[in-house]
Design an enzyme around this catalytic site. Structure first.
Site, PDB file in Angstrom:
ATOM      1  N   VAL A  58      38.831  42.596  61.632  1.00  0.00           N
ATOM      2  CA  VAL A  58      38.965  43.799  60.822  1.00  0.00           C
ATOM      3  C   VAL A  58      40.029  43.497  59.771  1.00  0.00           C
ATOM      4  CG1 VAL A  58      39.620  46.234  60.810  1.00  0.00           C
ATOM      5  CG2 VAL A  58      38.223  45.323  62.684  1.00  0.00           C
ATOM      6  N   SER A  59      39.662  43.604  58.518  1.00  0.00           N
ATOM      7  CA  SER A  59      40.531  43.171  57.423  1.00  0.00           C
ATOM      8  C   SER A  59      41.811  43.988  57.351  1.00  0.00           C
ATOM      9  CB  SER A  59      39.786  43.287  56.093  1.00  0.00           C
ATOM     10  OG  SER A  59      38.621  42.511  56.095  1.00  0.00           O
ATOM     11  N   ALA A  60      42.778  43.452  56.621  1.00  0.00           N
ATOM     12  CA  ALA A  60      44.039  44.151  56.410  1.00  0.00           C
ATOM     13  C   ALA A  60      43.790  45.458  55.661  1.00  0.00           C
ATOM     14  CB  ALA A  60      45.004  43.269  55.630  1.00  0.00           C
ATOM     15  N   GLY A 410      39.472  39.867  56.017  1.00  0.00           N
ATOM     16  CA  GLY A 410      40.393  39.363  55.030  1.00  0.00           C
ATOM     17  C   GLY A 410      41.857  39.439  55.376  1.00  0.00           C
TER      18      GLY A 410
END
Length: 415
Positions: A58-60, A410
């Site tokens: 799960v991206s920032a 990301g």
């Protein structure tokens, strides 16, 4: 978390701010401690291979907010997300509201089951999770006229035709695009069969595992000390390099001296898209052969040249520090390669440095050359990319890459 993302300038719109406040991120990250779930700077790994490599995350939050902003979503819109996690899809569903819909696609059955469960437990009911190869989009789920927006949550080395074809005219595609090994989240707008770039964000993502992925050709030299990577897809000729690397190194200053935490992220992309024979070098720490651990380089005529920067002045404050960019080369053609690379750096400093990223248009593969605009071309199996760097004009295309993988959620990285 939301206040930190807003202070960073990543979520200027009320709709995105409201979504960040409303969607309970920790409910979509049961694997993570509460503090990690709400850290705005980090991506949280959710699936790893046996080797430990992250294949889904799960991206920032800062990056998810930025990408959501670039989609310019309105209530009632329909969105395609390629690469599932649950949380990002629910952010988008919150923004498009009760009349909107989000379709999220992933090729990993575990990831899809996880997204379905988490969205059912803590979601809006407006997210449809689909098992499938994201390079094909979401066949059977495309609304009449296409999706209003498409977002890709893995790095792509190419633009799958389905992403353009399933996007409505004037719709926005946000994709982390890898060019020469450098990833930027690029916002593209569809105008007919052409995608036009409108925004760039420096970022990093995990690799794509779909059919559109391709393997990066590599060569190992100097007894395993140097790995050459042709990130654009076409392997260069390394004949004679082993012998060249045992010779004396040649050095040439580019004349570029920079201060402090200097941002040269466009230099990386400029070199990758304008220098024939471009590649990247990986070396272990403390290498005596190549002084830069991850270096931009060119290989030609049995010779190697790479870009490095050397600290020439230090001080207690960042502003006191100075670094100078050098070209280091090996081989008989080294001095000529050094001049070519140094000219690239000087052109960037003179023409590109202050203008930031260039206009970019992405055309379907097979588009005749006389139908392309002037600029530096990068051909991929599915696309013809044209970078209109300042002062460059029409240039011959770089070699087309071979078919093979690409790059997927990301984390922010410093250039």
């Amino acid at each position: 978390m939301t206040e930190s993302v807003i202070r960073g300038g990543w979520a200027p719109s009320p709709r995105v701010q409201a979504a960040l406040r409303a969607v309970p991120r920790h409910r979509f990250l049961p694997e993570a401690p509460l503090r990690a779930a709400y850290d705005d700077e980090i991506a949280v790994a959710t699936v790893r291979e046996d080797s430990g490599a992250v294949v889904s995350s799960v991206s920032a939050p800062w990056l998810q907010a930025d990408m959501a902003e670039q989609l310019r979503l309105e209530p009632g819109m329909q969105v395609l997300e390629v690469g599932s996690g649950g949380y990002n899809a629910e952010l988008l569903a919150n923004i498009v509201g009760a009349r909107g819909r989000v379709v999220t696609v992933d090729l990993d059955p575990f990831v899809v089951r996880r997204a379905k469960r988490l969205c059912a437990e803590a979601g809006s009911g407006r997210v449809t999770a689909v098992l499938g190869d994201g390079s094909l989009g979401a066949p059977g789920h495309v609304p009449p006229g296409g999706f209003d927006a498409v977002i890709i949550t893995h790095t792509a080395t190419d633009l799958a035709p389905a992403w353009r074809e399933q996007l409505a005219e004037g719709g926005r595609l946000v994709v982390p695009l890898d060019v020469g090994g450098y990833t930027r989240s690029i916002t593209l707008v569809r105008r007919g069969d052409v995608l036009h770039a409108e925004h760039w964000t420096y970022c990093g993502f995990v690799r794509d595992r779909g059919a559109a992925a391709r393997t990066v050709p590599t060569a190992v030299l100097a007894g395993g000390e140097i790995t050459v990577r042709w990130e654009l897809g076409t392997e260069g000729d390394t004949s004679g390099l082993e012998e060249a690397l045992s010779d004396e190194r040649y050095e040439l200053s580019t004349g570029l001296v920079v201060a402090g935490q200097f941002n040269f992220e466009t230099l990386q992309l400029f070199a990758a898209t304008t220098l024939p024979g471009f590649c990247r070098l990986s070396v272990p720490p403390g290498s005596e052969v190549v002084t830069q651990q991850d270096a931009a380089a060119i290989v030609a005529d049995g010779s190697l040249a790479y870009l490095t920067h050397i600290k020439i002045a230090d001080g207690p404050a960042t502003a006191d520090r100075r670094s100078e960019f050098f070209i280091h080369t090996y081989g008989a053609a080294g001095p000529e390669l050094a001049e070519r690379f140094a000219a690239c750096v000087r052109t960037w400093d003179r023409e590109v440095r202050e203008s930031w990223y260039p206009p970019l248009s992405i055309h379907p593969a097979g588009t005749p050359a006389d139908q392309l605009p002037p600029g530096d071309r990068v051909d991929t199996p599915a696309s013809r990319m044209v970078f209109d760097w300042p002062g460059r004009g029409a240039r011959p295309p770089l070699p087309a890459p071979a078919q093979g993988p690409a790059v997927a959620a990301g984390v922010r990285a410093a250039p």
